[in-house]
Design an enzyme around this catalytic site. Structure first.
Site, mmCIF file in Angstrom:
data_model
loop_
_atom_site.group_PDB
_atom_site.id
_atom_site.type_symbol
_atom_site.label_atom_id
_atom_site.label_comp_id
_atom_site.label_asym_id
_atom_site.label_seq_id
_atom_site.Cartn_x
_atom_site.Cartn_y
_atom_site.Cartn_z
ATOM 1 N N ASP A 117 32.684 45.913 38.317
ATOM 2 C CA ASP A 117 31.966 44.669 37.747
ATOM 3 C C ASP A 117 32.985 43.812 37.419
ATOM 4 O O ASP A 117 33.983 44.071 36.528
ATOM 5 C CB ASP A 117 31.114 45.341 36.503
ATOM 6 N N HIS A 124 29.915 32.945 29.556
ATOM 7 C CA HIS A 124 29.737 34.257 29.168
ATOM 8 C C HIS A 124 31.196 34.675 28.574
ATOM 9 O O HIS A 124 31.215 35.345 27.373
ATOM 10 C CB HIS A 124 29.421 35.239 30.194
ATOM 11 N N GLU A 192 23.012 40.020 36.249
ATOM 12 C CA GLU A 192 24.193 39.660 37.237
ATOM 13 C C GLU A 192 23.682 39.788 38.648
ATOM 14 O O GLU A 192 22.648 40.254 38.960
ATOM 15 C CB GLU A 192 25.348 40.965 36.971
ATOM 16 N N LYS A 244 28.963 51.300 29.146
ATOM 17 C CA LYS A 244 28.386 50.791 30.196
ATOM 18 C C LYS A 244 28.122 51.568 31.332
ATOM 19 O O LYS A 244 27.551 51.295 32.406
ATOM 20 C CB LYS A 244 29.136 49.627 30.613
HETATM 21 O O1 LIG Z 1 34.901 40.140 26.476
HETATM 22 C C1 LIG Z 1 34.861 41.452 26.270
HETATM 23 O O2 LIG Z 1 35.607 42.155 25.811
HETATM 24 C C2 LIG Z 1 33.793 42.270 27.219
HETATM 25 C C3 LIG Z 1 33.023 41.509 28.139
HETATM 26 C C4 LIG Z 1 31.942 42.670 28.763
HETATM 27 O O3 LIG Z 1 30.921 43.136 28.418
HETATM 28 C C5 LIG Z 1 32.362 43.110 30.065
HETATM 29 C C6 LIG Z 1 31.460 42.756 31.257
HETATM 30 O O4 LIG Z 1 30.550 43.756 31.616
HETATM 31 C C7 LIG Z 1 31.618 41.680 32.175
HETATM 32 C C8 LIG Z 1 30.642 40.710 32.719
HETATM 33 O O5 LIG Z 1 29.621 41.357 32.928
HETATM 34 O O6 LIG Z 1 30.715 39.715 32.586
HETATM 35 CA CA CA Z 2 28.789 43.326 33.030
HETATM 36 MG MG MG Z 3 26.243 49.366 33.524
#
Ligand SMILES: O=C(O)/C=C/C(=O)CC(=O)CC(=O)O
Ligand code: CA
Ligand code: MG
Length: 402
Positions: A117, A124, A192, A244
Site C-alpha cells: 500500500d 492526503h 484507493e 490496517k
Molecule cells: O501518515 C501516517 O502516519 C499514515 C498514513 C496512513 O494511513 C498510511 C496509509 O495507509 C497510506 C495511504 O493510504 O495513503
Molecule cells: Ca492506505
Molecule cells: Mg487494510
C-alpha cells in the site's frame, strides 16, 4: 458495438470487458472466469469452447493463470472476447454463455500474492501529517523523493460485500497514561485504486517504468479499512500494522489496463526533481483520470479525483522493484488514499471530519465521525473510454459488524 442489447451509455460496454470470477446456480459451487458486459456476465471458458477457441486460460477458477501468461496473451484474449461479443456470426454460440449479473455470486478474482500500500496523494499525506504529527512539517523530508509504501497482509484481502468485523487492539490517546485494550472506536475507510500484477519479474532485476504495461494486468477499487486509534499508537517507527491488516476490500472486477488508454493524463507538476528511475517527464504519463465516489449508508460523502495523485502507479512499480525485489503473479499494490484538494474530495473519514471535529451529516439526521456498527460503505468509479464512452469499475462495498 455488441450484438447484445445494452444501453448506449453503459459503463460496461464493449470497450471495458472487465474480468471477474463467479459461481452460479447452474453449476453450484464451481468458480468460473466471467467477463462483464452490460448487466450480464459472459462465462468466458464456456464461450471459448462454444466458438472452438483455446480455453485453458479461461477455464480456471482464478484469473492467475491468465494474468501470468503476459501481455501478448492478454491482448489476444481481449481481442477474441471483443470479437465474440461484437460479431453477429458468433452470437448463436456465445449468447447461451451469458448469465444475468443478478444471478451470479462474485468471488475474489485472483489469488493475492504480496500486498503493498502506497501513500501517493499529496493532499492526503499533508492532511494526515497535520492530524497525526501536529507541530511537525506535514510531509516527511522523503515524501517528494520516493513513493512511500509498506507491505500489508495479502491473506486478508477480501472481495467486495464481505462483512468487516470491527477490530480489537491496543489503543492509546495522547492524553491517556497507558494503553488500553478493546474494540476500535475510530474505524475508518480509505478510498484507493489497486493495481494487479500479472507477469512476474526476476529476482535481482529492477522493473523500469517503461515496462509497466508488460507487468500490470489490470486495475480495481480498494478500501483500506483503517482503525485510527490502533494505528496512531502502534505505527512508530515501522508503520501501519494491526490497524490496517484486519481487512482490505477489493472490487470484484479487474479492468484491463488496455481499457484505460483514454483515461491516461499527465500527473500533476512535481516541485522536486525525481531521481532517474522515477523521472517520467518525457516518457509515457501514467496519471489516470478516474472519478471515484464514496457513499456511506447510501449517501455520497466524497468524490476523490484520482488524476490528482502525485505519484503514478508506474513510478510505484519502478520504486518497489528498484532494489531487485521480484514481482509475483497476483501481487497487488494500492495507490494510497485518494484525496483531492477540496474537503468533499477527501478519501478517508479522518480527513473528511478532521479527526472527528467536524462530523459528516447524513440525510437520516444522524452524524458520523468514524464508522458505526451496521454502517455500509460503497465506493465506485468511472473513467473516460473511447468515443465518449465511460469505463465502469463496479463497486467495492463492506458493512461493519460488531
Ligand atoms: O501518515 C501516517 O502516519 C499514515 C498514513 C496512513 O494511513 C498510511 C496509509 O495507509 C497510506 C495511504 O493510504 O495513503
Ligand atoms: Ca492506505
Ligand atoms: Mg487494510
Amino acid at each position: 458495438m455488441t450484438w447484445l442489447a445494452i444501453p448506449q451509455d453503459s459503463p460496461y460496454g464493449i470497450h471495458n470487458l472487465p474480468y471477474g470470477v463467479f459461481s452460479a446456480n447452474d453449476q453450484p459451487g464451481r468458480r468460473r472466469i466471467g467477463v462483464r458486459i452490460g448487466d450480464h456476465v459472459l462465462d468466458a471458458g464456456a464461450a471459448a469452447r462454444a466458438v472452438g477457441a483455446p480455453s485453458v486460460l479461461l477455464d480456471a477458477d482464478t484469473l492467475n493463470p491468465l494474468m501470468a501468461a503476459g501481455r501478448r496473451t492478454w491482448r489476444e484474449v481481449r481481442g477474441a472476447l471483443t470479437e465474440w461479443l461484437a460479431d453477429e456470426a458468433h452470437r448463436p454460440a456465445v449468447a447461451p454463455c451469458l448469465l444475468p449479473l443478478a444471478e451470479v455470486e462474485l468471488h475474489l478474482p485472483f489469488e493475492v500474492a504480496d500486498y503493498v500500500d502506497f501513500y501517493a496523494s499529496e493532499h492526503h499525506a499533508s492532511n494526515l501529517g497535520r492530524i497525526f504529527r501536529p507541530g511537525s512539517e506535514p510531509l516527511t523530508p522523503n515524501w517528494k523523493h520516493l513513493p512511500i509504501g509498506y507491505h500489508g497482509r495479502a491473506g486478508t484481502v477480501v472481495v467486495s460485500g464481505t462483512p468487516v468485523v470491527r477490530p480489537s487492539g491496543q489503543r492509546k490517546a495522547p492524553a491517556d497514561a497507558a494503553p488500553g485494550f478493546g474494540k476500535s472506536r475510530r474505524l475508518d475507510i480509505e478510498a484507493e485504486v489497486g493495481f494487479v500484477v500479472g507477469a512476474p519479474s526476476e529476482l535481482g532485476t529492477a522493473v523500469p517504468m517503461s515496462a509497466f504495461r508488460e507487468h500490470v494486468f489490470g486495475v480495481c477499487l480498494l478500501n483500506d479499512w483503517s482503525a485510527r486509534d490502533i494505528q496512531a499508537w502502534e505505527y512508530v517507527p515501522l508503520g501501519p500494522f494491526l490497524g490496517k491488516s484486519f481487512a482490505t476490500s477489493v472490487s470484484p472486477w479487474i479492468v484491463p489496463l488496455d481499457a484505460l488508454e483514454h483515461a491516461r493524463v499527465a500527473p500533476p507538476a512535481r516541485d522536486v526533481e525525481p531521481l532517474g528511475y522515477l523521472d517520467d517527464r518525457g516518457g509515457e504519463p501514467w496519471g489516470l483520470d478516474l472519478a471515484i465516489e464514496v457513499s456511506l449508508n447510501g449517501h455520497r460523502i466524497s468524490r476523490p479525483p484520482f488524476a490528482t495523485m502525485y505519484w503514478t502507479a508506474a513510478q510505484q512499480l519502478a520504486h518497489m522493484t528498484v532494489n531487485g525485489a521480484s514481482l509475483r503473479t497476483g501481487d497487488l499494490f494500492a495507490s494510497g488514499t485518494v484525496s483531492g484538494p477540496e474537503v468533499d474530495t477527501r478519501g478517508a473519514l479522518i480527513e473528511l471530519t478532521w479527526n472527528g471535529e467536524n462530523p459528516v451529516k447524513l440525510p437520516d439526521g444522524t452524524t458520523r465521525t468514524f464508522l458505526e456498527d451496521g454502517d455500509e460503505v460503497v465506493m465506485t468509479a468511472t473513467a473516460p473510454g473511447p468515443d465518449g464512452s465511460r469505463i465502469g469499475f463496479g463497486e467495492v462495498t463492506g458493512r461493519i459488524l460488531p
